[in-house]
Design a protein around this motif. Sequence first.
Motif, PDB file in Angstrom:
ATOM      1  N   ASP A  23       0.828  -1.183   0.207  1.00 46.35           N
ATOM      2  CA  ASP A  23       0.174  -0.075   0.174  1.00 46.35           C
ATOM      3  C   ASP A  23       1.003   1.272  -0.073  1.00 46.35           C
ATOM      4  O   ASP A  23       1.182   1.674   0.936  1.00 46.35           O
ATOM      5  N   THR A  24       1.421   1.598  -1.095  1.00 44.20           N
ATOM      6  CA  THR A  24       2.186   2.677  -1.268  1.00 44.20           C
ATOM      7  C   THR A  24       2.023   3.393  -2.554  1.00 44.20           C
ATOM      8  O   THR A  24       1.675   2.990  -3.541  1.00 44.20           O
ATOM      9  N   SER A  25       2.171   4.836  -2.590  1.00 45.25           N
ATOM     10  CA  SER A  25       2.037   5.633  -3.974  1.00 45.25           C
ATOM     11  C   SER A  25       3.484   5.342  -4.583  1.00 45.25           C
ATOM     12  O   SER A  25       3.396   5.633  -5.875  1.00 45.25           O
ATOM     13  N   GLY A  26       4.484   5.028  -3.908  1.00 46.99           N
ATOM     14  CA  GLY A  26       5.614   4.670  -4.555  1.00 46.99           C
ATOM     15  C   GLY A  26       6.704   4.985  -3.467  1.00 46.99           C
ATOM     16  O   GLY A  26       6.504   5.361  -2.416  1.00 46.99           O
ATOM     17  N   ALA A  27       7.833   4.414  -3.771  1.00 52.92           N
ATOM     18  CA  ALA A  27       9.145   4.500  -2.905  1.00 52.92           C
ATOM     19  C   ALA A  27       9.577   5.913  -2.909  1.00 52.92           C
ATOM     20  O   ALA A  27       9.059   6.781  -3.571  1.00 52.92           O
ATOM     21  N   PHE A  28      10.105   6.434  -1.583  1.00 48.81           N
ATOM     22  CA  PHE A  28      10.455   7.818  -1.204  1.00 48.81           C
ATOM     23  C   PHE A  28      11.214   8.366  -2.298  1.00 48.81           C
ATOM     24  O   PHE A  28      12.511   7.918  -2.647  1.00 48.81           O
ATOM     25  N   GLY A  36      -0.823   0.284  -5.141  1.00 51.72           N
ATOM     26  CA  GLY A  36       0.337  -0.108  -5.585  1.00 51.72           C
ATOM     27  C   GLY A  36       1.267   0.454  -6.432  1.00 51.72           C
ATOM     28  O   GLY A  36       0.780   0.593  -7.646  1.00 51.72           O
ATOM     29  N   GLY A  37       2.114   1.103  -6.084  1.00 50.34           N
ATOM     30  CA  GLY A  37       2.696   2.300  -7.094  1.00 50.34           C
ATOM     31  C   GLY A  37       4.155   2.011  -7.371  1.00 50.34           C
ATOM     32  O   GLY A  37       4.854   1.915  -6.461  1.00 50.34           O
ATOM     33  N   SER A  38       4.386   1.783  -8.692  1.00 50.87           N
ATOM     34  CA  SER A  38       5.795   1.802  -9.124  1.00 50.87           C
ATOM     35  C   SER A  38       6.620   0.612  -8.697  1.00 50.87           C
ATOM     36  O   SER A  38       5.949  -0.377  -7.890  1.00 50.87           O
ATOM     37  N   GLY A  39       8.040   0.731  -8.426  1.00 46.94           N
ATOM     38  CA  GLY A  39       8.877   0.003  -7.910  1.00 46.94           C
ATOM     39  C   GLY A  39       8.832  -0.444  -6.541  1.00 46.94           C
ATOM     40  O   GLY A  39       9.019  -1.201  -6.099  1.00 46.94           O
ATOM     41  N   ILE A  74       3.027   4.130 -12.543  1.00 43.54           N
ATOM     42  CA  ILE A  74       2.945   5.570 -11.863  1.00 43.54           C
ATOM     43  C   ILE A  74       1.641   5.881 -11.632  1.00 43.54           C
ATOM     44  O   ILE A  74       0.582   5.172 -12.021  1.00 43.54           O
ATOM     45  N   SER A  75       1.551   6.791 -10.877  1.00 47.80           N
ATOM     46  CA  SER A  75       0.182   7.316 -10.725  1.00 47.80           C
ATOM     47  C   SER A  75      -0.343   8.125 -11.820  1.00 47.80           C
ATOM     48  O   SER A  75       0.208   8.374 -12.553  1.00 47.80           O
ATOM     49  N   PRO A  76      -1.783   7.983 -11.863  1.00 48.22           N
ATOM     50  CA  PRO A  76      -2.509   8.773 -12.895  1.00 48.22           C
ATOM     51  C   PRO A  76      -2.040  10.198 -13.137  1.00 48.22           C
ATOM     52  O   PRO A  76      -1.959  10.448 -14.319  1.00 48.22           O
ATOM     53  N   GLU A  77      -2.048  10.819 -12.085  1.00 43.40           N
ATOM     54  CA  GLU A  77      -1.550  12.209 -11.965  1.00 43.40           C
ATOM     55  C   GLU A  77      -0.273  12.196 -12.831  1.00 43.40           C
ATOM     56  O   GLU A  77       0.067  13.222 -13.687  1.00 43.40           O
ATOM     57  N   ALA A 107      -6.046   9.199 -17.762  1.00 44.94           N
ATOM     58  CA  ALA A 107      -4.911   8.305 -17.453  1.00 44.94           C
ATOM     59  C   ALA A 107      -5.050   6.889 -16.956  1.00 44.94           C
ATOM     60  O   ALA A 107      -4.750   5.673 -17.286  1.00 44.94           O
ATOM     61  N   ALA A 108      -5.930   7.298 -15.819  1.00 36.61           N
ATOM     62  CA  ALA A 108      -6.328   5.996 -15.097  1.00 36.61           C
ATOM     63  C   ALA A 108      -7.089   4.934 -15.901  1.00 36.61           C
ATOM     64  O   ALA A 108      -6.762   3.617 -15.719  1.00 36.61           O
ATOM     65  N   GLU A 109      -7.939   5.521 -16.741  1.00 36.75           N
ATOM     66  CA  GLU A 109      -8.740   4.567 -17.692  1.00 36.75           C
ATOM     67  C   GLU A 109      -7.843   3.886 -18.607  1.00 36.75           C
ATOM     68  O   GLU A 109      -7.647   2.575 -18.999  1.00 36.75           O
ATOM     69  N   ALA A 110      -6.749   4.491 -19.266  1.00 37.20           N
ATOM     70  CA  ALA A 110      -5.939   4.067 -20.269  1.00 37.20           C
ATOM     71  C   ALA A 110      -4.763   2.964 -19.504  1.00 37.20           C
ATOM     72  O   ALA A 110      -4.389   2.160 -20.398  1.00 37.20           O
ATOM     73  N   MET A 111      -4.468   3.249 -18.455  1.00 36.79           N
ATOM     74  CA  MET A 111      -3.613   2.702 -17.952  1.00 36.79           C
ATOM     75  C   MET A 111      -3.813   1.194 -17.246  1.00 36.79           C
ATOM     76  O   MET A 111      -3.330   0.390 -16.985  1.00 36.79           O
ATOM     77  N   LYS A 112      -5.412   1.035 -17.079  1.00 36.23           N
ATOM     78  CA  LYS A 112      -5.874  -0.398 -16.748  1.00 36.23           C
ATOM     79  C   LYS A 112      -5.270  -0.738 -15.230  1.00 36.23           C
ATOM     80  O   LYS A 112      -4.748  -1.601 -15.019  1.00 36.23           O
TER      81      LYS A 112
END
Length: 315
Positions: free
Chosen positions: A158-163, A199-202, A224-227, A243-248
């Motif tokens: 549960d993370t937007s991504g690594a710091f 579940g964000g990125s690496g 990557i985040s939709p933003e 972007a969220a729609e296209a990224m599935k």
Amino acid sequence: MISYLEFEKPVALLEARIAELRAASVHDDVDISAEIARLEQKSADLLASTYASLSPWQKTQVARHPARPHFRDFVDHAFDEFIPLGGDRHYGEDEAIMGGFARLGERRVMLIGHEKGNDTESRLRHNFGMGKPEGYRKAIRLMEMAGRFGLPVVTLVDTSGAFPGVEAEERGQAEAIARSTEACLALPVPMVATIVGEGGSGGAVALASAERVLMFEHAVYSVISPEGCASILWRTAEKAPDAAEAMKVTAQHLHKLGVIDRIVGEPSGGAHRNPAAAAKSLAKAIGEELDGLAGKDAAALRQVREDRFLRIGSL
């Protein structure tokens, strides 16, 4: 008190009306219990129908809901005898990534996951779930310990991504993420990963490179985040819904693509409305997956992981 998302406004209005009627019934001799019951059913039906047809961007908002259960909530409701273990034995402790011994039913496991926090103070302490190199190196240490003791590994992502801070880069963020991913793939014991929110990125992949990857039905998982995607492609974050729609990014899309193996249902209206029920549903799913992996030796488990990830690109 529930914090309502923008698309939940019709539900919010109904529930506000129900609250008004309940308050009035205390000081009124007229029996309005039937009307309250009718509105409660209408609200429940509206909530169910709303969540049955969420767009990818709306699911992203649900996955980020401030009241959504995090690592500590799942420890409290789904696991027993949690013994936290800290430090990477190289630099220090990172509270964005937590881990330790735990019991799932009758099974002892190594539990690792991101913790975002649930108020301003705890969110700052846990760095909003954005792991630093020492957090991923701690995860590696715990995975290696699990391998030595023959314990299955369970991760809650549960993370937007690594710091992305300078200090993290100075301490080898990319290498730490890569080695954590490598540690997942090399484990000699069963591993089950679950995307419980973002579940964000690496930063997510580093704890989710398992032979079985589960995902809550209103969670999201993306590179990557939709933003961020919208800012790159359209030079504006306002295109995030497109972007969220296209990224599935949703569990339903990713299950069809073979990126995840199983969708775990959430209570009506999302896991944030009933964290305890969500945690019990998750515990049941994880237990079933571990039962299915029991008895496989290290070579077989590594082969399952290799086949699983190589198969994704060929779909």
